[in-house]
Design a protein around this motif. Structure first.
Motif, PDB file in Angstrom:
ATOM      1  N   ASP B  16      84.170  53.620  33.070  1.00 28.50           N
ATOM      2  CA  ASP B  16      85.627  53.209  33.110  1.00 28.50           C
ATOM      3  C   ASP B  16      86.313  54.126  32.036  1.00 28.50           C
ATOM      4  O   ASP B  16      85.657  53.985  30.821  1.00 28.50           O
ATOM      5  N   SER B  44      94.131  49.028  37.572  1.00 28.63           N
ATOM      6  CA  SER B  44      92.853  49.320  36.813  1.00 28.63           C
ATOM      7  C   SER B  44      92.521  50.605  36.144  1.00 28.63           C
ATOM      8  O   SER B  44      93.637  51.676  36.116  1.00 28.63           O
ATOM      9  N   ASP B  87      82.279  42.749  38.560  1.00 30.22           N
ATOM     10  CA  ASP B  87      83.010  43.404  39.562  1.00 30.22           C
ATOM     11  C   ASP B  87      82.444  42.393  40.761  1.00 30.22           C
ATOM     12  O   ASP B  87      81.286  42.285  41.097  1.00 30.22           O
ATOM     13  N   LEU B 127      95.368  43.883  34.535  1.00 24.35           N
ATOM     14  CA  LEU B 127      94.500  44.721  35.040  1.00 24.35           C
ATOM     15  C   LEU B 127      93.132  43.985  35.570  1.00 24.35           C
ATOM     16  O   LEU B 127      92.912  42.622  35.401  1.00 24.35           O
ATOM     17  N   HIS B 131      88.591  44.930  32.951  1.00 26.60           N
ATOM     18  CA  HIS B 131      89.328  45.843  32.304  1.00 26.60           C
ATOM     19  C   HIS B 131      90.070  45.498  31.010  1.00 26.60           C
ATOM     20  O   HIS B 131      90.328  46.339  29.881  1.00 26.60           O
TER      21      HIS B 131
END
Lengths: 225, 225
Positions: B16, B44, B87, B127, B131
DNA sequence: TCAAAAGTGTTAAGTTTACACCCATGA
DNA sequence: TCATGGGTGTAAACTTAACACTTTTGA
């Protein structure tokens, strides 16, 4: 199955631990002389693999526990090491953590079983893979953190003398510190408290034992050494 | 197959990117409003998966390139994020990197294609996943690094005014800086060199344009702002 | 002519560094 | 009694922080 995820490869994810200890001879690392493949016979950090249902942080705690029998140890992530050929056996992405342990309190039988030993940080043997880089980064990060947060106490017994504390910081920084200036700084903090106990082991006169008062620290969390 | 490795699970490993930009309105992040699952419609960071034969650092560069078309961008690893449920779709371990880009030089078509846009750092939308923690850690790390290494120039054009440089550092630190003290510090460095060019866009009088001379910096790499 | 940003030094306050001797005790 | 580490204050050097006015020029 979700094609968004499954079209991508998966990897073994390892943990490597840089385990710091401190005693009168300075800083040491707890290292393994590997009696297992790959790289049998060579020196390495203690490691292990992240498991299903286990977070990276939990895996790091577990790996440290497996070697030392210790819980609730101060640990901080150093970072991920993801070079393709870092482990010549197979692709493994590793997440390094450093740990600060009291060198007088660990499970000696476990350490013996893993063929591990404390090695003075200025006399490290060659290490496998990218472990030297991990150690270098961990030392920098630990030094940086120790300069502005009270993490050094994790390397000392609950009660310690100011001389011990000074020599700890001298070891962390790799340079000598003026005794009077050091003690002035310690006094300014207010949460490094003198107890009525005396340590007679280090000198004939005896030195006052101090403790870190976390409660007081939390009320005014300023630290600079 | 090697049982030492293969008895352990494998994971998707993602990247990321926290992409910083700077202009007269301060710091911004380049964020995606996801037009794909999971978490479609939400905001995101730009991400992607590490591929076979690709290092984590290379994957980060690729992910940044896929969004911006930029190469040779300053990037630094923030760390690995390994919570089990981070996630909700599937277990993914992510490695976060921050990038410092010149907000005037990127591929607008690519950014549009990804449904991405620059968002002022003090006006971030909610987000997804972890994140927000990644962004928070990246900001801290970047601030820390920017204070002692000349990385801020990556956010500016090659030629910049001292007012721009000052407002960049004010944005990074989130506090105002005294103009005369700031210029004294810049002068002391020696490698922030005045050119004979003038920027007339920011004021009627015009301001001298400066450049960062990396050659000179390397000879005496001291930096403190 | 005036609004708006550019540019420029000095002083006081605070922080950091350098430095040397007496103390208490066990061997 | 003496060798060893424990404990203590001050002054100079340096760094940081606070502060205000003049310049240039396009609108």
């Amino acid at each position: 199955m979700n094609t968004y995820y499954s079209s991508n490869p998966k990897f073994h994810v390892a943990i490597d631990c840089i385990i710091f200890g401190f005693d009168k001879d300075g800083l040491s690392l707890l290292l393994l002389q590997r009696n297992f493949e790959p790289a049998k016979g060579e020196w390495s950090l203690m490691g292990g693999f992240v498991q299903e249902g286990e977070s990276a942080d939990d895996a790091a705690k577990r790996v440290l526990f497996e070697l030392t029998g210790l819980n609730k140890v101060y640990m901080e992530q150093v970072g991920a090491f993801g070079a393709v050929e870092r482990d010549p056996g197979e692709r493994v992405i590793s997440i390094a953590y450093y740990a600060l342990v009291n060198i007088n309190e660990y499970d000696h039988a476990l350490v013996r079983k893993h063929n591990a030993s404390w090695v003075k940080i200025n006399e490290l043997p060659p290490l496998i893979f990218d472990h030297p880089q991990m150690v270098a980064q961990a030392r920098e990060l630990m030094q940086q953190k120790a300069s502005c947060a009270p993490i050094g106490f994790n390397l000392l017994p609950k009660l310690f003398t100011l001389s011990q504390l000074q020599s700890l910081y001298e070891a962390i920084y790799g340079e000598t510190i003026d005794k009077r200036n050091f003690r002035k700084d310690v006094a300014k903090m207010g949460y490094i408290e003198k107890t009525d106990k005396i340590d007679k082991s280090g000198s004939k006169r005896g030195a006052a034992l101090y403790k870190f008062n976390e409660r007081v620290y939390r009320k005014a969390p300023k630290f600079k050494l």
